[in-house]
Structure formats: C-alpha cells, structure tokens
Design an enzyme around this catalytic site. Structure first.
Site, PDB file in Angstrom:
ATOM      1  N   SER A  23      -7.604 -25.733   4.493  1.00 46.99           N
ATOM      2  CA  SER A  23      -6.979 -25.010   5.600  1.00 46.99           C
ATOM      3  C   SER A  23      -6.619 -23.597   5.153  1.00 46.99           C
ATOM      4  O   SER A  23      -5.804 -23.408   4.243  1.00 46.99           O
ATOM      5  CB  SER A  23      -5.728 -25.741   6.062  1.00 46.99           C
ATOM      6  N   HIS A  48     -11.162 -25.139   7.670  1.00 43.93           N
ATOM      7  CA  HIS A  48     -10.247 -25.484   8.754  1.00 43.93           C
ATOM      8  C   HIS A  48      -9.409 -24.254   9.111  1.00 43.93           C
ATOM      9  O   HIS A  48      -8.766 -23.664   8.244  1.00 43.93           O
ATOM     10  CB  HIS A  48      -9.354 -26.637   8.293  1.00 43.93           C
ATOM     11  N   ASP A  50      -6.450 -22.844  11.454  1.00 40.16           N
ATOM     12  CA  ASP A  50      -5.296 -23.245  12.262  1.00 40.16           C
ATOM     13  C   ASP A  50      -4.841 -22.105  13.154  1.00 40.16           C
ATOM     14  O   ASP A  50      -4.348 -21.088  12.665  1.00 40.16           O
ATOM     15  CB  ASP A  50      -4.142 -23.652  11.344  1.00 40.16           C
ATOM     16  N   MET A  52      -2.251 -20.865  15.935  1.00 39.17           N
ATOM     17  CA  MET A  52      -0.921 -21.179  16.498  1.00 39.17           C
ATOM     18  C   MET A  52      -0.454 -20.026  17.372  1.00 39.17           C
ATOM     19  O   MET A  52      -0.562 -18.869  16.975  1.00 39.17           O
ATOM     20  CB  MET A  52       0.075 -21.386  15.363  1.00 39.17           C
ATOM     21  N   HIS A  81      -8.795 -25.401  14.797  1.00 40.06           N
ATOM     22  CA  HIS A  81      -7.749 -26.316  15.267  1.00 40.06           C
ATOM     23  C   HIS A  81      -6.796 -25.517  16.141  1.00 40.06           C
ATOM     24  O   HIS A  81      -5.960 -24.760  15.637  1.00 40.06           O
ATOM     25  CB  HIS A  81      -7.032 -26.918  14.044  1.00 40.06           C
ATOM     26  N   MET A  83      -3.710 -25.010  18.098  1.00 40.05           N
ATOM     27  CA  MET A  83      -2.351 -25.486  18.394  1.00 40.05           C
ATOM     28  C   MET A  83      -1.763 -24.484  19.378  1.00 40.05           C
ATOM     29  O   MET A  83      -0.854 -23.711  19.054  1.00 40.05           O
ATOM     30  CB  MET A  83      -1.538 -25.569  17.100  1.00 40.05           C
ATOM     31  N   MET A 152      -2.706 -35.859  13.319  1.00 38.31           N
ATOM     32  CA  MET A 152      -1.742 -35.031  12.581  1.00 38.31           C
ATOM     33  C   MET A 152      -0.828 -35.936  11.761  1.00 38.31           C
ATOM     34  O   MET A 152      -0.179 -36.831  12.305  1.00 38.31           O
ATOM     35  CB  MET A 152      -0.891 -34.195  13.541  1.00 38.31           C
ATOM     36  N   ASP A 190      -4.729 -34.356   8.904  1.00 40.42           N
ATOM     37  CA  ASP A 190      -4.260 -32.995   8.658  1.00 40.42           C
ATOM     38  C   ASP A 190      -2.756 -32.986   8.450  1.00 40.42           C
ATOM     39  O   ASP A 190      -1.993 -33.348   9.344  1.00 40.42           O
ATOM     40  CB  ASP A 190      -4.660 -32.142   9.882  1.00 40.42           C
TER      41      ASP A 190
HETATM   42  C1  DX5 Z   1      -0.276 -27.728  10.279  1.00 41.18           C
HETATM   43  C2  DX5 Z   1      -1.745 -27.375  10.148  1.00 41.18           C
HETATM   44  C3  DX5 Z   1      -2.365 -27.823   8.897  1.00 41.18           C
HETATM   45  C4  DX5 Z   1      -1.786 -27.231   7.627  1.00 41.18           C
HETATM   46  C5  DX5 Z   1      -1.955 -28.231   6.542  1.00 41.18           C
HETATM   47  O1  DX5 Z   1       0.137 -27.448  11.568  1.00 41.18           O
HETATM   48  O2  DX5 Z   1      -2.481 -27.962  11.215  1.00 41.18           O
HETATM   49  O3  DX5 Z   1      -3.779 -27.629   8.912  1.00 41.18           O
HETATM   50  O4  DX5 Z   1      -2.381 -26.030   7.255  1.00 41.18           O
HETATM   51  O5  DX5 Z   1      -1.310 -27.748   5.422  1.00 41.18           O
HETATM   52  P1  DX5 Z   1      -0.895 -28.703   4.208  1.00 41.18           P
HETATM   53  O6  DX5 Z   1      -2.146 -29.302   3.681  1.00 41.18           O
HETATM   54  O7  DX5 Z   1      -0.230 -27.757   3.275  1.00 41.18           O
HETATM   55  O8  DX5 Z   1       0.019 -29.739   4.776  1.00 41.18           O
HETATM   56 ZN    ZN Z   2      -4.768 -27.951  11.186  1.00 35.20          ZN
END
Ligand code: DX5
Ligand code: ZN
Length: 231
Positions: A23, A48, A50, A52, A81, A83, A152, A190
């Site tokens: 990620s 990956h 993320d 947000m 991903h 969010m 998750m 994840d």
């Molecule tokens: C959290 C993200 C994850 C995050 C995982 O909302 O969706 O992808 O980056 O990070 P680690 O592996 O550090 O938990």
């Molecule tokens: Zn993620």
C-alpha cells in the site's frame, strides 16, 4: 517493466498465486518513484492505492493525478481502493489515470450494482469492500458481479493499525461463498497485515494481501524479504 500496460483482470492474473499488494500510503512520499520501483523489484505483483476523501473516512490521502504520474513507471497491476462517498463520480478519473482494478465500499452507496457496471464499462475490474463492522451478508448479494472482495481488517482511514482478528470468520465466510460460486474472485485483506497475520488470513482463505507498514516500513529496509515473508 516501465511503460503503459494494458488493463488486466485481477481475477485472471496469476491464478492460484497469493498476490502481494504493497500500500503506497505507507511509502516515503518524498521518493515515491523509488519506492514503487523497489517493491516491484522486491516481487510485488500489485500496487494498492488508497484514496480517501476526508468524508467517507476521516483522512485525505491522494488523488488521480498522483496515480497517473506513477502509471508509466510500473508494470504492477494498479489496485485502487476508493474510501470515498461518491465512487460513481470519481471512478472514471482513476480509470483514466491508469487503474486496472477499482474497489469501492458497500457502505458508500445505496445500490452497488450500477457502480460495478460503470467500473466494468470503463474497462476495469471491480471490487467491493466492507468495514469491520459490516457483516458479510451486506456484500454477498453482489458477489457474482465483482472480480474481488476486500475485507478490511482495520477501520479504514489510516495505516499502521493493529489487525482485527475477529474479522477472520468473515474471511472464511467469503472463501466458502466464492468457492460455492465457482468464479475466480480474488479475496483481498487490508489492514495490519504482516508475516504472522498474513498466515492467519491465508489459512482463512485470503489470496491477495495488502501490506503498508510491514513492507514500506520494515526495519531493515529489505522490501523483498518483507514481501517474501507474507507468502
Ligand atoms: C487503511 C488502508 C490500508 C492501509 C494499510 O484504510 O486501506 O490499505 O494502507 O496499512 P497497514 O498495512 O499499515 O495496516
Ligand atoms: Zn486499502
């Protein structure tokens, strides 16, 4: 493998192989090109990403322009991903930026089906994710429409949290449902994934492992070793 790559179907990529998806959220933001190259060299098949929006989750990460600038640097499958509260509005921007696969949250929309169709119409594979507090039953009616399910194992919004072991039965539930369906849907996990928790998730039936901190912030900086430890 630099250059633009054709869109790939995550459910058809390397069947039977556990895919590792570092990620980018945990990477060093002052040297992203180097970080991406290093995990690819270390054996990761998937990157990956993320996204947000500060609304669906209480944090803001990065957007499509960043994804676009990284796309020519890597041959990894780009796993976005979302969010965010409005995946339908923003999916086209991530497709245009070079996403192969786009996952969104079942909690974000009234009806996931039109969003899944829109992602497919863009030429990407589609995934559905759910927060730790959301039961599998909220997603199961749409299972046959997607190429990936993302469970998750932390509350979405931040990297570096501890793995929530109580999510393991949900992973098993999805493994059973996917096997019963007989479709090669990827089962991704994840949040808080490191060597020990990866083993628990694989045992429960996960085949695609997101890892932020355990790869990009591994103590010795040896990304290959960190990635190998997850398989
Ligand atoms: C959290 C993200 C994850 C995050 C995982 O909302 O969706 O992808 O980056 O990070 P680690 O592996 O550090 O938990
Ligand atoms: Zn993620």
């Amino acid at each position: 493998m630099p250059g633009t790559t054709p869109r790939r179907d995550v459910s058809q990529s390397l069947p039977g192989r556990v895919l590792i998806a570092p990620s980018l959220l945990a990477a060093r933001y002052d040297s992203l090109a180097t970080e991406v190259a290093a995990v690819e060299k270390g054996g990761a098949e998937v990157l990956h990403l993320d996204i947000m929006d500060g609304h669906f989750v209480p944090n803001i990460s990065f957007g499509a322009d960043l994804v676009k600038s990284l796309r020519p640097l890597s041959g990894m499958l780009f796993d976005v991903h979302l969010m965010i509260s409005d995946p339908l509005a923003y999916a086209p921007r991530f497709q245009a930026a070079g996403a192969d696969h786009i996952t969104f949250h079942v909690e974000a929309v009234q009806d996931p089906s039109p969003v899944i169709r829109a992602i497919h119409d863009l030429g990407c594979t589609a995934g559905l994710s759910l927060r730790p507090g959301t039961p599998a039953s909220a997603l199961l009616p749409y299972l046959q429409e997607v190429e990936m399910v993302l469970v998750m194992t932390v509350e979405p919004g931040f990297g570096g949290q501890s793995f929530r072991e109580e999510q393991l039965p949900k992973i098993r539930e999805f493994r059973q449902a996917i096997d019963a369906l007989g479709k090669p849907i990827r089962l991704e996990v994840d949040g808080g994934i490191g060597a020990a928790t990866a083993a628990l998730c694989r045992e429960a039936g996960a085949d695609t492992l997101v890892a932020g901190s355990s790869v990009f912030r591994c103590p010795d900086g040896d990304y290959r070793r960190a990635i190998d430890a997850l398989r």
